[in-house]
Design a protein around this motif. Sequence first.
Motif, PDB file in Angstrom:
ATOM      1  N   VAL A 203       0.868  -1.179   0.000  1.00  0.00           N
ATOM      2  CA  VAL A 203       0.000   0.000   0.000  1.00  0.00           C
ATOM      3  C   VAL A 203       0.902   1.225   0.000  1.00  0.00           C
ATOM      4  N   ILE A 204       0.721   2.080  -1.007  1.00  0.00           N
ATOM      5  CA  ILE A 204       1.551   3.274  -1.168  1.00  0.00           C
ATOM      6  C   ILE A 204       0.724   4.510  -0.851  1.00  0.00           C
ATOM      7  N   ALA A 205       1.283   5.385  -0.038  1.00  0.00           N
ATOM      8  CA  ALA A 205       0.649   6.663   0.286  1.00  0.00           C
ATOM      9  C   ALA A 205       1.738   7.719   0.414  1.00  0.00           C
ATOM     10  N   ARG A 206       1.503   8.852  -0.202  1.00  0.00           N
ATOM     11  CA  ARG A 206       2.445   9.981  -0.141  1.00  0.00           C
ATOM     12  C   ARG A 206       3.856   9.574  -0.563  1.00  0.00           C
ATOM     13  N   GLY A 207       3.925   8.705  -1.588  1.00  0.00           N
ATOM     14  CA  GLY A 207       5.206   8.341  -2.169  1.00  0.00           C
ATOM     15  C   GLY A 207       5.995   7.304  -1.417  1.00  0.00           C
ATOM     16  N   ARG A 208       5.383   6.682  -0.392  1.00  0.00           N
ATOM     17  CA  ARG A 208       6.083   5.656   0.381  1.00  0.00           C
ATOM     18  C   ARG A 208       5.214   4.415   0.552  1.00  0.00           C
ATOM     19  N   VAL A 209       5.871   3.284   0.762  1.00  0.00           N
ATOM     20  CA  VAL A 209       5.148   2.071   1.109  1.00  0.00           C
ATOM     21  C   VAL A 209       4.843   2.128   2.598  1.00  0.00           C
ATOM     22  N   VAL A 210       3.558   2.165   2.941  1.00  0.00           N
ATOM     23  CA  VAL A 210       3.177   2.270   4.348  1.00  0.00           C
ATOM     24  C   VAL A 210       2.836   0.909   4.949  1.00  0.00           C
ATOM     25  N   ALA A 211       2.618  -0.103   4.106  1.00  0.00           N
ATOM     26  CA  ALA A 211       2.351  -1.453   4.608  1.00  0.00           C
ATOM     27  C   ALA A 211       2.582  -2.436   3.474  1.00  0.00           C
ATOM     28  N   GLU A 212       3.043  -3.626   3.841  1.00  0.00           N
ATOM     29  CA  GLU A 212       3.346  -4.637   2.838  1.00  0.00           C
ATOM     30  C   GLU A 212       3.127  -6.013   3.434  1.00  0.00           C
ATOM     31  N   GLY A 213       2.507  -6.900   2.685  1.00  0.00           N
ATOM     32  CA  GLY A 213       2.284  -8.262   3.153  1.00  0.00           C
ATOM     33  C   GLY A 213       1.158  -8.924   2.388  1.00  0.00           C
ATOM     34  N   SER A 214       0.798 -10.134   2.769  1.00  0.00           N
ATOM     35  CA  SER A 214      -0.317 -10.825   2.146  1.00  0.00           C
ATOM     36  C   SER A 214      -1.621 -10.139   2.554  1.00  0.00           C
ATOM     37  N   PRO A 215      -2.699 -10.307   1.768  1.00  0.00           N
ATOM     38  CA  PRO A 215      -3.976  -9.707   2.169  1.00  0.00           C
ATOM     39  C   PRO A 215      -4.396 -10.107   3.583  1.00  0.00           C
ATOM     40  N   ASP A 216      -4.220 -11.382   3.936  1.00  0.00           N
ATOM     41  CA  ASP A 216      -4.602 -11.839   5.277  1.00  0.00           C
ATOM     42  C   ASP A 216      -3.770 -11.162   6.357  1.00  0.00           C
ATOM     43  N   SER A 217      -2.455 -11.048   6.121  1.00  0.00           N
ATOM     44  CA  SER A 217      -1.596 -10.455   7.143  1.00  0.00           C
ATOM     45  C   SER A 217      -1.885  -8.962   7.305  1.00  0.00           C
ATOM     46  N   LEU A 218      -2.244  -8.278   6.218  1.00  0.00           N
ATOM     47  CA  LEU A 218      -2.582  -6.856   6.325  1.00  0.00           C
ATOM     48  C   LEU A 218      -3.851  -6.668   7.141  1.00  0.00           C
ATOM     49  N   ARG A 219      -4.839  -7.523   6.903  1.00  0.00           N
ATOM     50  CA  ARG A 219      -6.064  -7.431   7.698  1.00  0.00           C
ATOM     51  C   ARG A 219      -5.785  -7.704   9.168  1.00  0.00           C
TER      52      ARG A 219
END
Length: 297
Positions: A203-219
């Motif tokens: 997930v990218i916001a304001r030019g940076r990756v703010v979170a990264e992982g599998s859909p399950d792990s992000l939830r």
Amino acid sequence: MNELAVNVTGLRKRYGEVTAVDGLDLGIRRGEVFGLLGPNGAGKSTTVEILQGHRTRDSGSVSVLGSDPATGNRRWRSRIGIVWQDESAPAELTVRETVTHFARYYPAPRDPGEVIELVGLTPKADSRVKALSGGQRRRLDVALGVIGGPELLLLDEPTTGFDPAARRQFWELIRRLAEEGTTIVLTTHYLQEAEELADRIAVIARGRVVAEGSPDSLRERYGSGSTVTWREPDGTHRSERTPTPTRTVFELGRRHRGEVPGLLIDRPSLEDVYLRLTGQRADASEAPRAHESEVPR
């Protein structure tokens, strides 16, 4: 699967006074489907253009299939397939003529007939491009992206404008390509699409990756808890928001001595997580400022 097809560290790009990409880090394993999510202006399109070698960067380290895109030669480019957001096929040629023509650009292309079959256009092989439906034209765009037998396929908003049936057919095509071992990078605004296709998401916001992982792990990491709903013996409905829904259901089962009437568990959706991470929810102030990656550096 542990070798990185794409490795980006500290990527920065400015357009005048506007910072499009601001110290972005990214790692994409070979053979995986990787989704890039973010609102308009977040920097994902600029990032993908830099990965393609079509846009220069201001600073940072970028490696795509072992080479720097800024200095990638023709042979390196032949290992990458690109499906643009806009159609690229000439309208007056037939499907077969178009795919055969593009195959000549590559040193070791796939068989045009095999690729046409792969994207489900065999019945339309002798139809002119201008006679195809929108979904069929998008399939042709994918055929042109994979005719060179790419190791890496970049898809920029591939199903924009698709109806639900066409979108699901396209998903099946992407799954087939992934099963063949193609590394796929997908940018999309359709969260269900990312959830259906991607092994991992950034997930990218304001030019940076703010979170990264599998859909399950992000939830699990960034969701704000699940809601458990049930019906009491007197017929009243109750609900409880909890970070541990399994424990709550276990306790309800003990209290009801078996089945829990009207039991429902509403878990946080990827959309909930996305809106929170990109600052589009009331609780966005809790969103992380640095991403947590599952890829070792």
